[in-house]
Scaffold this active site. Structure first.
Site, PDB file in Angstrom:
ATOM      1  CD  GLU B  64      -2.012  -2.277   1.204  1.00 32.56           C
ATOM      2  OE1 GLU B  64      -0.924  -2.677   1.658  1.00 32.56           O
ATOM      3  OE2 GLU B  64      -2.946  -3.044   0.909  1.00 32.56           O
ATOM      4  CG  HIS B 133     -11.034  -6.714   6.629  1.00 37.04           C
ATOM      5  ND1 HIS B 133     -10.249  -7.358   7.563  1.00 37.04           N
ATOM      6  CD2 HIS B 133     -10.446  -6.920   5.437  1.00 37.04           C
ATOM      7  CE1 HIS B 133      -9.233  -7.937   6.936  1.00 37.04           C
ATOM      8  NE2 HIS B 133      -9.327  -7.692   5.656  1.00 37.04           N
TER       9      HIS B 133
END
Lengths: 341, 329
Positions: B64, B133
């Site tokens: 990322e 999440h």
């Protein structure tokens, strides 16, 4: 690593015109840096001022192979990269003086030099991000089908950061036109690289990413010039990235006002000063009779005069208008837009 | 109306918008994990790999920070990257690149460099996704100058805002609540854009205003409907834009109703509601007939088990109760 292991005999190749150009470029950086260091002592340069003294051969040897359209992404020690990429010394000096005529309009200072018009895409106060940004410029060039090249300069301190790992891997898997130039000056601020790295041979890390790695004497500008030529050509051909490790040394403190020794010995500093990149090339040029000593002295005087003129330009330049402080926060370019959030 | 519109899910509408912009501008490209032939974990790029190829629908390693930093450089060099984080939680690994680089480069370069970058990802609590999440995270980006943030709640806004975000020269976070992805709604058949920076009044009313963020909008609308039976007339504003905040639309509503509830699934401290409340108290204190009320998700890491998960989320019933309390003030 001992100093002796990094010292190579000057293997200057036989290109007299190129040597003269490289010499003058190194002189420009050196004289500008010395004047900036003086300006720091005099209180004209505020904040941090990391000089490039001793490392000039790296920026000059690499940038000699770049076009204006190529992109350089630099570090906190970036004055030399900006000058080598073609930013005027006046604009660099004015930026460090915090003036409106500086290359970043006084918003950045030493660690935020931007001049995209000449491909100087910024210096950064954070170690690592510029590696990734060079990868991204390479991505954009490849996407557009252009043969432009992106270069990231960074120190040995950056190679233990995740950005180095992630950036080299991405550039390698997509064959991006990037040259990664590690200026291994043996210390991250004042922490020895030999302490900070499990394997202090940076160039060897390239193998881990599947791209070529080359280690050179970073104080020998012709040696840098030679490997940079090859790396830039490889990138421009579309064959992918190269990691260059230029073993060099900063002979001044990490930043002006900090100690030169303590974390390193005076003997070590002196040994590197004895093989200063500019002095090395000078003695070669004079010793081989290519250039007369007084001619070189004239170049030195000219470089000093120009550096002084840059300082005078900065001193005479206006401060930024405080009413512009909200400008450029976003693309609307207006104070109104910044305030409305 | 029906001749000029189609019914699409939130995901389909956003994907249509992305494809239209990629067709329109060859400098737009997407990066993300599993967005290539797989089409994205949330089908954000389904079918687009075949249309646009691997250099514009670019599968990445799990890196990322790497691909956000890379997209920063690509944007500086003139490309228009769309970063698809899948789950927005993953953006945190790139936070330094976002705050220190993406948000600041236009300013530091005196506007000579632009930062046309879209950062999209799924947010929110639901489906026992558990704590890594389920995050919302948008207040971070309201705090830092340099970002625009939208949280659409309808398919029409999803498409129109994503298209505008891609055309913007500023970094824009486009955040999609997981529980809204299958929402169906009318979307114009003709090309259109929706403006960044504007809230939408979804329901007009006279007695109280609810400012709802994202997934709270349908809950607030349902709560307003249920209160209508008891004679309460509630105005519902879908905030849509987190940064910049559309304070004017909120103040206009409060001028009419005198009462304000901010409903947000995200945490309360230093959240969107805190900022709205401060602005309304500063600029509209005399308009208020009652203290500003906030309804938020519980201030805990998001748990997994359905019974615990439901306990952290503000329900429709909780909105009804909060409104009753506000109306009783």
């Amino acid at each position: 690593m001992s100093v002796a292991q990094t010292v190579h005999a000057a293997a200057v190749s036989d290109h007299p015109d190129r040597e003269l150009h490289l010499y003058k470029e190194m002189l420009k950086i050196r004289e500008t840096e010395l004047q900036l260091a003086r300006a720091y002592r005099d209180g004209h340069v505020m904040g941090a001022c990391h000089t490039y003294v001793g490392q000039e051969a790296v920026a000059v040897g690499v940038c000699a192979h770049l076009q204006v359209e190529d992109a350089v992404f630099s570090t906190h020690r970036g004055h030399g990269h900006a000058l080598a990429k073609g930013v005027a010394a006046t604009e660099v000096a004015a930026e460090l003086f915090g003036r409106a005529t500086g290359c970043s309009g006084g918003r950045g200072g030493s660690m935020h030099l931007f001049s995209p018009e000449v491909g100087m895409m910024g210096t950064t106060g954070i170690v690592g991000p510029n590696i990734l940004q060079a990868v991204g410029a390479g991505y954009a060039f490849q996407l557009n089908g252009e043969d432009r090249v992106a270069v990231a300069f960074f120190g040995d301190g950056a190679v233990n950061n995740g950005a180095f790992h992630e950036g080299l891997n991405l550039a390698s898997i997509w064959d991006l036109p990037v040259v990664f130039v590690c200026e291994n000056n043996l210390y991250a601020t004042e922490v020895p690289f030999a302490y900070a790295a499990g394997n202090p041979e940076v160039a060897m890390r390239a193998e881990g990413y599947g791209c070529p790695g080359r280690a050179v004497d970073g104080n020998n500008v012709m040696e840098v010039d030679t490997v940079a030529e090859e790396a830039v050509a490889r990138a421009r051909r579309g064959d992918g990235p190269t990691l260059l490790e230029c073993k060099t040394y900063r002979t001044r403190a990490h930043a002006e006002g900090m100690p030169e020794v303590g974390y390193r010995t005076q003997e070590e500093v002196d040994s590197w000063r004895a093989r200063d990149p500019i002095a090395l090339l000078r003695s070669h040029l004079v010793g081989t009779g290519r250039v007369a000593a007084d001619e070189i002295s004239a170049w030195e005087d000219k470089a000093r005069t120009e550096a002084l003129a840059a300082i005078e330009f900065a001193k005479a330049s206006p401060w930024p208008d405080p009413r512009t402080v909200f400008d450029f926060v976003d693309s609307s370019d207006s104070a109104e837009a910044a305030r409305r959030s | 109306m029906s001749a000029a519109s189609q019914t699409l899910t939130f995901t389909e509408a956003a994907r249509e918008g992305l494809a239209e912009e990629m067709e329109r501008d060859a400098s737009v490209f997407v990066v993300g994990e599993g967005i290539g032939e797989r089409g994205g974990n949330f089908n954000t790029t389904l079918g687009l790999f075949d249309r646009f190829g691997p250099s514009r629908i670019r599968d990445t390693p799990i890196t990322e920070r790497g691909f956000v930093g890379m997209c920063t450089g690509a944007a500086m060099a003139g490309a228009r990257p769309v970063v698809d984080f899948m789950f927005l939680d993953f953006i945190l690994d790139a936070f330094g690149e976002l705050v220190n680089q993406v948000a600041k480069i236009q300013y530091m370069s005196s506007g000579r460099l632009r930062m046309p970058m879209v950062l999209r990802g799924c947010i929110g609590v639901g489906g026992s996704a558990a704590t890594h999440h389920s995050g919302n995270y948008y207040p971070f980006f309201l705090h830092q100058p340099g970002f625009k943030v939208v949280v659409p709640s309808t398919p029409r806004d999803a498409k129109g805002l994503l298209k505008t975000a891609i055309r913007s020269d500023d970094p824009v976070l486009f955040l999609e609540h997981k529980l809204l992805l299958a929402t169906r709604g009318e979307v114009p058949s003709e090309p259109y854009l929706e403006p960044l920076g504007r809230a939408r009044v979804r329901r007009t009313g006279r007695h109280a205003t609810v400012v709802a963020v994202g997934v709270m909008t349908p809950k607030a609308l349902a709560a307003a409907d249920s209160l209508a039976g008891s004679g309460h007339d509630i105005e519902v504003i879908d905030l849509v834009s987190i940064a910049p905040l559309d304070t004017a639309t909120i103040l206009e509503s409060v001028a009419k109703t005198g009462r304000l509830l901010i409903a947000d699934e995200d945490y309360q401290p230093c959240g969107v509601g805190a900022e709205i409340s401060a602005r309304v108290c500063t600029d509209g204190f005399d308009l208020l007939d009652a203290p500003v009320a906030r309804l938020n998700g519980a201030y805990v890491p998001i748990p997994y088990s359905p019974s615990l998960e439901q306990a952290v989320v503000p329900s429709q019933d909780a909105v009804v109760q909060a409104l009753r309390d506000l109306l009783a003030e």
